[in-house]
Enzyme design. Structure first.
Site, short mmCIF file in Angstrom:
data_model
loop_
_atom_site.label_atom_id
_atom_site.label_comp_id
_atom_site.label_asym_id
_atom_site.label_seq_id
_atom_site.Cartn_x
_atom_site.Cartn_y
_atom_site.Cartn_z
N ASN A 253 49.64 46.68 5.73
CA ASN A 253 50.94 46.24 5.23
C ASN A 253 51.43 44.92 5.85
OD1 ASN A 253 52.17 49.65 4.73
ND2 ASN A 253 51.37 48.21 3.21
N ASP B 161 55.39 56.29 -0.81
CA ASP B 161 55.10 55.11 -1.63
C ASP B 161 56.06 54.98 -2.81
OD1 ASP B 161 53.73 52.82 -2.31
OD2 ASP B 161 52.14 53.87 -3.39
#
Ligand code: IPE
Ligand code: IPE
Ligand code: MG
Length: 244
Positions: free
Chosen positions: A74, A26
């Site tokens: 996502n 991330d």
């Protein structure tokens, strides 16, 4: 092999090295924003970091490295960003077909790949076929269109549909997860300063050790990995038992 050399003991009692490390990759977007670059530049940099860290894990003798590349959530991102990430995956798989024997890291894709483009699915099949013939102790699992909840629902459905299924127990259900046959992650690393699971390995991380760092994924180095492993080595894993 900077710090630890080859793995001498497996995870559990007297742990030297984690057998299985999982990473939530991330911070790509913030890394790019900080530099005035488009988010997609951050994903490209993050893909480079993955290449480096996968080689490092192989050198250390880590058996499984599972990375979160694209979640079932996502898809909420812009079409441009999603297609850039899929493009990077395609490039990585093409490269893997060329270099896998030299790099000697087995690659698996975990997640619902049925909705990916036919071209990507074909590349995944080719990479996973090379898999079988490699002589390596390191396997990199790339989680793509992966969600922990989705994985559990799919596992239950697959179990139900399997005429040869056994009685439904934890061990039995594990056989229908994407990670069937693999040990649970010993260590889950999340860079970028966020301290949440974001639907990653919900079942498998029941007794994982978590390590959080503010470093953004594209900036994550071998040194950061050493620090995470060092922190892991100091943990006292009790699995609900009492301190020895
Ligand atoms: C992780 O980086 C990569 C994916 C989720 C695909 P992000 O894109 O989430 O980066 P931030 O969190 O916005 O910085
Ligand atoms: C988790 O990161 C997914 C990946 C790293 C692939 P996100 O950036 O999507 O997670 P949230 O939205 O911050 O929880
Ligand atoms: Mg993020």
């Amino acid at each position: 092999m900077a710090l630890f050399g080859r793995q001498e003991k497996t995870a559990g009692q007297g742990t030297v090295l984690p057998r299985h490390i999982a990473i939530i990759m991330d911070g790509n977007g913030r890394w790019a924003q900080k530099r005035g670059l488009p988010r997609t530049a951050g994903h490209a940099a993050g893909a480079e970091t993955f290449r480096r860290i996968a080689s490092y894990c192989r050198d250390l003798g880590i058996e499984y490295l599972t990375v979160y590349a694209f979640s079932t959530e996502n898809w909420k991102r812009s079409a441009e960003e999603v297609s850039a990430i899929m493009g990077l995956l395609k490039k990585y798989l093409e490269e893997a077909i060329e270099k896998m024997r030299r790099e000697n890291v087995r690659i698996r894709i975990l997640g619902d790949t049925s909705v990916l483009s036919p071209e990507l699915r074909e590349l995944i099949a080719r990479v996973e076929a090379i898999d079988e013939t490699l002589d390596t102790r390191t396997q990199a699992n790339l989680c793509v269109n992966y969600g922990g909840r989705d994985e559990i629902v799919r596992a239950v459905k697959a179990w139900q549909a399997d005429p040869g299924h056994g009685e439904l127990t934890e061990g039995e259900l594990s056989k229908y997860l994407y990670t069937a046959g693999m040990p649970d992650p010993d260590l889950v690393i999340r860079p970028s300063g966020e301290e949440r699971v974001s639907n990653f390995l919900l079942w498998q991380s029941a007794y994982s050790e978590f390590y959080f760092t503010d470093t953004l994924w594209p900036d994550f180095t071998e040194k950061d990995m050493d620090r995470a492993i060092e922190a892991f080595r100091k943990r006292d894993r009790r699995y609900g038992g009492v301190k020895k």
